[in-house]
Scaffold this motif. Structure first.
Motif, PDB file in Angstrom:
ATOM      1  N   TYR A 156       0.818  -1.218   0.000  1.00  0.00           N
ATOM      2  CA  TYR A 156       0.000   0.000   0.000  1.00  0.00           C
ATOM      3  C   TYR A 156       0.848   1.262   0.000  1.00  0.00           C
ATOM      4  N   PHE A 157       2.040   1.198   0.609  1.00  0.00           N
ATOM      5  CA  PHE A 157       2.898   2.394   0.678  1.00  0.00           C
ATOM      6  C   PHE A 157       3.824   2.502  -0.533  1.00  0.00           C
ATOM      7  N   PHE A 158       4.217   1.365  -1.078  1.00  0.00           N
ATOM      8  CA  PHE A 158       5.192   1.374  -2.177  1.00  0.00           C
ATOM      9  C   PHE A 158       4.721   0.540  -3.372  1.00  0.00           C
ATOM     10  N   PRO A 159       3.482   0.781  -3.848  1.00  0.00           N
ATOM     11  CA  PRO A 159       2.991  -0.060  -4.950  1.00  0.00           C
ATOM     12  C   PRO A 159       3.843   0.076  -6.212  1.00  0.00           C
ATOM     13  N   ASP A 160       4.367   1.281  -6.463  1.00  0.00           N
ATOM     14  CA  ASP A 160       5.193   1.481  -7.663  1.00  0.00           C
ATOM     15  C   ASP A 160       6.467   0.627  -7.588  1.00  0.00           C
ATOM     16  N   TYR A 161       7.088   0.636  -6.407  1.00  0.00           N
ATOM     17  CA  TYR A 161       8.293  -0.180  -6.186  1.00  0.00           C
ATOM     18  C   TYR A 161       7.968  -1.665  -6.385  1.00  0.00           C
ATOM     19  N   VAL A 162       6.825  -2.086  -5.818  1.00  0.00           N
ATOM     20  CA  VAL A 162       6.470  -3.510  -5.903  1.00  0.00           C
ATOM     21  C   VAL A 162       6.266  -3.920  -7.366  1.00  0.00           C
ATOM     22  N   VAL A 163       5.559  -3.088  -8.129  1.00  0.00           N
ATOM     23  CA  VAL A 163       5.312  -3.434  -9.536  1.00  0.00           C
ATOM     24  C   VAL A 163       6.645  -3.508 -10.297  1.00  0.00           C
ATOM     25  N   GLU A 164       7.495  -2.515 -10.051  1.00  0.00           N
ATOM     26  CA  GLU A 164       8.810  -2.509 -10.728  1.00  0.00           C
ATOM     27  C   GLU A 164       9.636  -3.756 -10.417  1.00  0.00           C
ATOM     28  N   HIS A 165       9.468  -4.261  -9.202  1.00  0.00           N
ATOM     29  CA  HIS A 165      10.259  -5.430  -8.801  1.00  0.00           C
ATOM     30  C   HIS A 165       9.520  -6.749  -8.989  1.00  0.00           C
ATOM     31  N   SER A 166       8.399  -6.736  -9.729  1.00  0.00           N
ATOM     32  CA  SER A 166       7.673  -7.988  -9.981  1.00  0.00           C
ATOM     33  C   SER A 166       7.991  -8.475 -11.384  1.00  0.00           C
ATOM     34  N   ASN A 167       7.985  -9.789 -11.523  1.00  0.00           N
ATOM     35  CA  ASN A 167       8.112 -10.374 -12.856  1.00  0.00           C
ATOM     36  C   ASN A 167       6.709 -10.808 -13.271  1.00  0.00           C
ATOM     37  N   LYS A 168       6.176 -10.161 -14.311  1.00  0.00           N
ATOM     38  CA  LYS A 168       4.763 -10.424 -14.617  1.00  0.00           C
ATOM     39  C   LYS A 168       4.532 -11.812 -15.210  1.00  0.00           C
ATOM     40  N   ASP A 169       5.625 -12.491 -15.555  1.00  0.00           N
ATOM     41  CA  ASP A 169       5.482 -13.861 -16.071  1.00  0.00           C
ATOM     42  C   ASP A 169       5.786 -14.927 -15.013  1.00  0.00           C
ATOM     43  N   TYR A 170       6.323 -14.516 -13.882  1.00  0.00           N
ATOM     44  CA  TYR A 170       6.669 -15.494 -12.840  1.00  0.00           C
ATOM     45  C   TYR A 170       6.432 -14.839 -11.487  1.00  0.00           C
ATOM     46  N   THR A 171       5.279 -15.150 -10.896  1.00  0.00           N
ATOM     47  CA  THR A 171       4.905 -14.486  -9.647  1.00  0.00           C
ATOM     48  C   THR A 171       5.061 -15.447  -8.467  1.00  0.00           C
ATOM     49  N   ARG A 172       4.630 -14.997  -7.299  1.00  0.00           N
ATOM     50  CA  ARG A 172       4.747 -15.813  -6.079  1.00  0.00           C
ATOM     51  C   ARG A 172       4.036 -17.166  -6.255  1.00  0.00           C
ATOM     52  N   ALA A 173       2.903 -17.184  -6.958  1.00  0.00           N
ATOM     53  CA  ALA A 173       2.205 -18.469  -7.171  1.00  0.00           C
ATOM     54  C   ALA A 173       3.141 -19.463  -7.856  1.00  0.00           C
ATOM     55  N   ASN A 174       3.889 -18.994  -8.841  1.00  0.00           N
ATOM     56  CA  ASN A 174       4.828 -19.876  -9.538  1.00  0.00           C
ATOM     57  C   ASN A 174       5.926 -20.351  -8.591  1.00  0.00           C
ATOM     58  N   GLU A 175       6.396 -19.418  -7.760  1.00  0.00           N
ATOM     59  CA  GLU A 175       7.422 -19.790  -6.771  1.00  0.00           C
ATOM     60  C   GLU A 175       6.907 -20.852  -5.815  1.00  0.00           C
ATOM     61  N   VAL A 176       5.665 -20.675  -5.353  1.00  0.00           N
ATOM     62  CA  VAL A 176       5.108 -21.622  -4.375  1.00  0.00           C
ATOM     63  C   VAL A 176       4.876 -22.987  -5.017  1.00  0.00           C
ATOM     64  N   MET A 177       4.399 -22.992  -6.264  1.00  0.00           N
ATOM     65  CA  MET A 177       4.182 -24.282  -6.944  1.00  0.00           C
ATOM     66  C   MET A 177       5.510 -25.028  -7.125  1.00  0.00           C
ATOM     67  N   ALA A 178       6.551 -24.244  -7.479  1.00  0.00           N
ATOM     68  CA  ALA A 178       7.861 -24.880  -7.690  1.00  0.00           C
ATOM     69  C   ALA A 178       8.566 -25.185  -6.366  1.00  0.00           C
ATOM     70  N   GLY A 179       8.134 -24.506  -5.298  1.00  0.00           N
ATOM     71  CA  GLY A 179       8.793 -24.660  -4.008  1.00  0.00           C
ATOM     72  C   GLY A 179       7.976 -25.498  -3.043  1.00  0.00           C
ATOM     73  N   ARG A 180       7.145 -24.821  -2.248  1.00  0.00           N
ATOM     74  CA  ARG A 180       6.441 -25.520  -1.164  1.00  0.00           C
ATOM     75  C   ARG A 180       5.565 -26.670  -1.657  1.00  0.00           C
ATOM     76  N   GLU A 181       4.792 -26.425  -2.729  1.00  0.00           N
ATOM     77  CA  GLU A 181       3.867 -27.476  -3.184  1.00  0.00           C
ATOM     78  C   GLU A 181       4.646 -28.706  -3.655  1.00  0.00           C
ATOM     79  N   LYS A 182       5.684 -28.449  -4.449  1.00  0.00           N
ATOM     80  CA  LYS A 182       6.479 -29.553  -4.977  1.00  0.00           C
ATOM     81  C   LYS A 182       7.151 -30.319  -3.825  1.00  0.00           C
ATOM     82  N   PHE A 183       7.659 -29.563  -2.867  1.00  0.00           N
ATOM     83  CA  PHE A 183       8.356 -30.188  -1.733  1.00  0.00           C
ATOM     84  C   PHE A 183       7.400 -31.048  -0.905  1.00  0.00           C
ATOM     85  N   VAL A 184       6.256 -30.465  -0.521  1.00  0.00           N
ATOM     86  CA  VAL A 184       5.335 -31.187   0.375  1.00  0.00           C
ATOM     87  C   VAL A 184       4.775 -32.435  -0.321  1.00  0.00           C
ATOM     88  N   PHE A 185       4.336 -32.259  -1.556  1.00  0.00           N
ATOM     89  CA  PHE A 185       3.772 -33.416  -2.257  1.00  0.00           C
ATOM     90  C   PHE A 185       4.859 -34.439  -2.599  1.00  0.00           C
TER      91      PHE A 185
END
Ligand code: NAD
Ligand code: G6P
Ligand code: MN
Length: 441
Positions: free
Chosen positions: A268-297
């Protein structure tokens, strides 16, 4: 001692094994009869269930495990429902994150347009679980982790006002663990905190040790240099995106030097910074699928293949400890002081009485008793008023199937720059969520 029966709703969640391990760790002070898993995705849940069954047989043969997709079987004869469902699963989380980003706006699971989108899906699923619990085990308590907790809590307040549901979040305790580490304490449990805000939108105002010594100055000193970052490499911190969030808390804290902020305020305070530092093709959901979900399953599949849980890397986490502490507080009337998401009702004296706020409560067999916060300053109050408006409008939009109100909610969010951008995002979200949202008129 009585043995408690527990339903884990969202049995196929990546957090289910951690919760089961935590329950096993507490069998002496919180005895368990049966753990039931409930999910609407049979196959996903089965992998977790099969692995947990092997684990239970080895470590606690007295505890029964039952997995079902049938509500009656799953909700009958239980004392607690621990809910952590994700309606639409990671595939829809990915959409919630990528659609706003495509329009140059923060793409986050619970904050901004992604949170609204997730909220419009979650309400139906969470209400369904509350209703199953009330039908089959009316005396039970539902302990809800399902996100977006702010919107879910507002929806249950409004649409199920008499239900026995308690809404919680593990972010404050996660941050408190980091604070404790940073000032040389063994655990967050050595600290007594004052905190207020909305879910994923709050501030600590006072932190003391058990003798009353003020710990704020030393924690603030650390945050001014490093944010909440530690050099110990906690589980969360090993992930680059969380580490960035913990570091960014330094800039978030600079807005109010006397308090300590929830990390989610960065959106909420730094939305511009957050957008600039996001990869629109690879977001946290992708990280979690490749990380936690893959690990737990993967770990669960290993247990199944080997027929033993010996040597498994599945571990207890903080997320699990909080929900188990909560169940114990209710079961044994401990009056433990915990942060809960509750109806304000004057606890913050200069804030909307019907807002769902996150504040310290005493928890016992009757549920939660909110502690008084008093007046809050203009900066926080104004931010919270705007955000509570977003959350209430979203629930009204759900209830009234109102396009107009959801557009207003999006426009009101600090993360969205204009009504036209809000409308473009909304139209894309409607398309993506057509199997999940109520139809908007
Ligand atoms: P996950 O996708 O691994 O698990 C969620 C499970 O819910 C899936 O197995 C899915 O099939 C099931 N599900 C979806 N809709 C359902 C329905 N209507 N009925 C029954 N089951 C349903 O997700 P996860 O990453 O493990 O997270 C689980 C939930 O916990 C999410 O809502 C997440 O946001 C939440 N969470 C909250 C906090 C908090 O602080 N409040 C912390 C961590 C996770
Ligand atoms: C914290 C928040 C949760 C959120 C989770 C996301 O624990 O309190 O509300 O669900 O982070 O974590 P993830 O690893 O799924 O991005
Ligand atoms: Mn949370």
């Amino acid at each position: 001692m009585k043995k408690f029966n527990i339903t884990i709703a969202g049995g196929g969640s990546t957090f289910t094994p951690g919760i089961i391990l935590m329950l096993l760790d507490h069998l002496e002070d919180f005895p368990i009869g049966t753990i039931k898993l409930y999910d609407n995705d049979k196959e996903r849940q089965q992998t977790i269930a099969d692995a947990c069954e092997i684990l239970l047989n080895e470590r606690a043969p007295g505890v029964k495990l039952q997995a079902s997709t049938d509500p009656k079987t799953a909700f009958e004869n239980v004392d607690f429902v621990m809910a952590h469902i994700r309606v639409g699963k990671y595939a829809m989380r990915e959409q919630d994150e990528k659609i706003p980003l495509k329009h140059g706006v923060v793409g986050q699971e619970t904050c901004g347009p992604g949170g609204l989108s997730y909220g419009m899906r979650s309400i139906t699923g969470v209400l369904e679980i509350v209703d199953y619990m009330e039908k089959y085990s009316p005396q039970a308590w539902m302990l809800n982790y399902s996100n977006p907790a702010a919107i879910v809590a507002e929806a249950t307040r409004k649409l199920r006002p008499n239900s026995r549901i308690l809404n919680i979040c593990d972010m404050p305790i996660g941050i408190e663990e980091l604070m404790a580490t940073n000032i040389g304490l063994k655990s967050r449990k050595e600290m007594v905190v004052k905190y207020y805000g909305l879910n994923h939108f709050g501030w600590w105002t006072d932190i003391r040790d058990k003798s009353g010594k003020d710990l704020m100055p030393s924690i603030i000193q650390h945050v001014e240099k490093f944010g909440y970052s530690t050099d110990t490499g906690s589980d969360m911190e090993q992930e680059a995106s969380w580490n960035d969030t913990f570091k960014k808390a330094r800039d978030v804290q600079a807005l109010d030097k006397h308090t300590l902020p929830n990390t989610y305020l960065k959106y909420y305070f730094f939305p511009d910074y957050v957008v600039e530092h996001s990869n629109k093709d690879y977001t946290r959901a992708n990280e979690v699928m490749a990380g936690r979900e893959k690990f737990v399953f993967g770990e669960c599949q290993n247990i199944i293949d080997k027929g033993t849980a010996e040597g498994t890397e599945l571990t207890i986490d903080e997320h699990a400890s909080y929900i188990v502490d909560l169940a114990r507080a209710i079961a044994f009337n401990t009056k433990e002081r915990m942060l809960m998401i509750v109806e304000n009702k004057g606890a913050i004296s200069n804030f909307e009485p019907t807002a769902m706020v996150e504040i310290p409560c005493l928890v016992g067999s009757e549920g939660q008793e909110p502690l008084s916060v008093g007046e809050i300053p203009r900066f926080q109050k104004s931010l919270m008023e705007q955000q509570v408006g977003v959350e209430k409008l979203t629930v009204e939009a759900y209830e009234e199937q109102s396009y107009q109100k959801l557009w207003q909610a999006l426009t009101l969010s600090r993360t969205v720059p204009s009504a036209s951008v809000a409308k473009n995002i909304l139209d894309d979200l409607i398309e993506a969520n057509k199997d999940y949202w109520p139809e908007l008129k």
